[in-house]
Scaffold this active site. Sequence first.
Site, PDB file in Angstrom:
ATOM      1  N   THR A  12      -7.442  -1.104  -6.643  1.00 24.35           N
ATOM      2  CA  THR A  12      -8.409  -2.140  -6.264  1.00 24.35           C
ATOM      3  C   THR A  12      -9.840  -1.651  -6.399  1.00 24.35           C
ATOM      4  O   THR A  12     -10.722  -2.399  -6.832  1.00 24.35           O
ATOM      5  CB  THR A  12      -8.152  -2.596  -4.818  1.00 24.35           C
ATOM      6  OG1 THR A  12      -6.873  -3.244  -4.751  1.00 24.35           O
ATOM      7  CG2 THR A  12      -9.222  -3.567  -4.344  1.00 24.35           C
ATOM      8  N   SER A  54      -1.898   0.351  -8.649  1.00 17.79           N
ATOM      9  CA  SER A  54      -0.984   1.351  -8.086  1.00 17.79           C
ATOM     10  C   SER A  54       0.428   0.814  -7.898  1.00 17.79           C
ATOM     11  O   SER A  54       1.363   1.597  -7.690  1.00 17.79           O
ATOM     12  CB  SER A  54      -1.523   1.897  -6.760  1.00 17.79           C
ATOM     13  OG  SER A  54      -1.392   0.960  -5.714  1.00 17.79           O
ATOM     14  N   THR A  85      -4.290   1.247  -3.071  1.00 19.13           N
ATOM     15  CA  THR A  85      -3.775   1.421  -1.715  1.00 19.13           C
ATOM     16  C   THR A  85      -2.282   1.167  -1.589  1.00 19.13           C
ATOM     17  O   THR A  85      -1.636   1.711  -0.691  1.00 19.13           O
ATOM     18  CB  THR A  85      -4.513   0.489  -0.740  1.00 19.13           C
ATOM     19  OG1 THR A  85      -4.344  -0.868  -1.154  1.00 19.13           O
ATOM     20  CG2 THR A  85      -5.995   0.828  -0.686  1.00 19.13           C
ATOM     21  N   ASP A  86      -1.703   0.344  -2.478  1.00 21.35           N
ATOM     22  CA  ASP A  86      -0.330  -0.101  -2.248  1.00 21.35           C
ATOM     23  C   ASP A  86       0.685   1.034  -2.295  1.00 21.35           C
ATOM     24  O   ASP A  86       1.690   0.993  -1.578  1.00 21.35           O
ATOM     25  CB  ASP A  86       0.049  -1.185  -3.261  1.00 21.35           C
ATOM     26  CG  ASP A  86      -0.651  -2.505  -2.984  1.00 21.35           C
ATOM     27  OD1 ASP A  86      -1.250  -2.636  -1.895  1.00 21.35           O
ATOM     28  OD2 ASP A  86      -0.619  -3.397  -3.847  1.00 21.35           O
TER      29      ASP A  86
END
Length: 332
Positions: A12, A54, A85-86
């Site tokens: 992101t 990710s 972040t995932d």
Amino acid sequence: MKRILVMATGGTIASTPAEGGLAPSLTGEELLRGVPQVAEMCELDYVQPMNIDSTNMRPADWMRMCDGIAERYDDYDGFVILHGTDTMAYTAAALSYLIQESPKPIVLTGSQQPMANPFTDAKLNVFQSVLWATDEASHDVSVVFGGNVIRGTRARKQRTMSFNAFTSVNCPPLAVIRGDRIVRAESAHPIIGTPTLYDRLDERVIVLKLTPGLNPRDLRLLEDGYDAVILETFGMGGVPSYEDSSFERAIFDWVDSGRFVVMTTQVPEEGVDLGVYQVGRPYADHPGILRGGDMTTEALVAKTMWALGQTHDPDEVARLFYRPVNADRTDL
């Protein structure tokens, strides 16, 4: 002045609007230009091994990051990985096992909003990650996000939108960062020497979550594709004990064939204890069944891949699995 290598991988933080939605497009150089303050803190270089969402991160990409750090380890004082972040918690755990006991900090960060968003959290996360990476007392793999510093084996994404997206599971954060001030939870103990590096993972590991009514025969469907199952049980380690003992037979058949089962819980905190209830006790000491304790599922995936990447000997796998790495478990 310290030298820090920034490894940009996408996510992101690097995303811009595209026809189908947000997608990574900004380079590491462009991201660093968005936080000019970090250039005053240290000498910065960057590399771009990938630029992906990710969600598309795979174990082969963990190895690319590990190799990139290993090749440049002697040239830098610390490393900052910009990551989506995932799956950041999986990558942080994997790097904790692939690069063990690192005297130099390896920091993962990202953001909930793209760098170009006027209300982004990216700038502060990058600034504080570089701040942590340049601190004399920092070492090993960690996640710096939303003002918290979390061990790489204890991080979990807890929120999909809020800026305090990550939590430290079953372990206090290493520190909080208030603006440009680091407040450590305890005195840091420096690591002396060189890290231990590993270059093999066994990707044939899967997570299976128990749900009421799940058919134990489903384990057989996984036999051709996997060497280990991480079984997210109920509560403290409950597995259904039906009248026909079908779950017990399915699990014992799996491990008796030379495969492994890691028992953990789908409850977010406090871990598993197979010795408390009758529905867990049959699995407490059976060879090939590993107890996940209070580890996160993300860390269990990475540690099982790492352990099986080194050996499939049951005793040696158990020895590696139960050896604490980067404070990944506290129940032993």
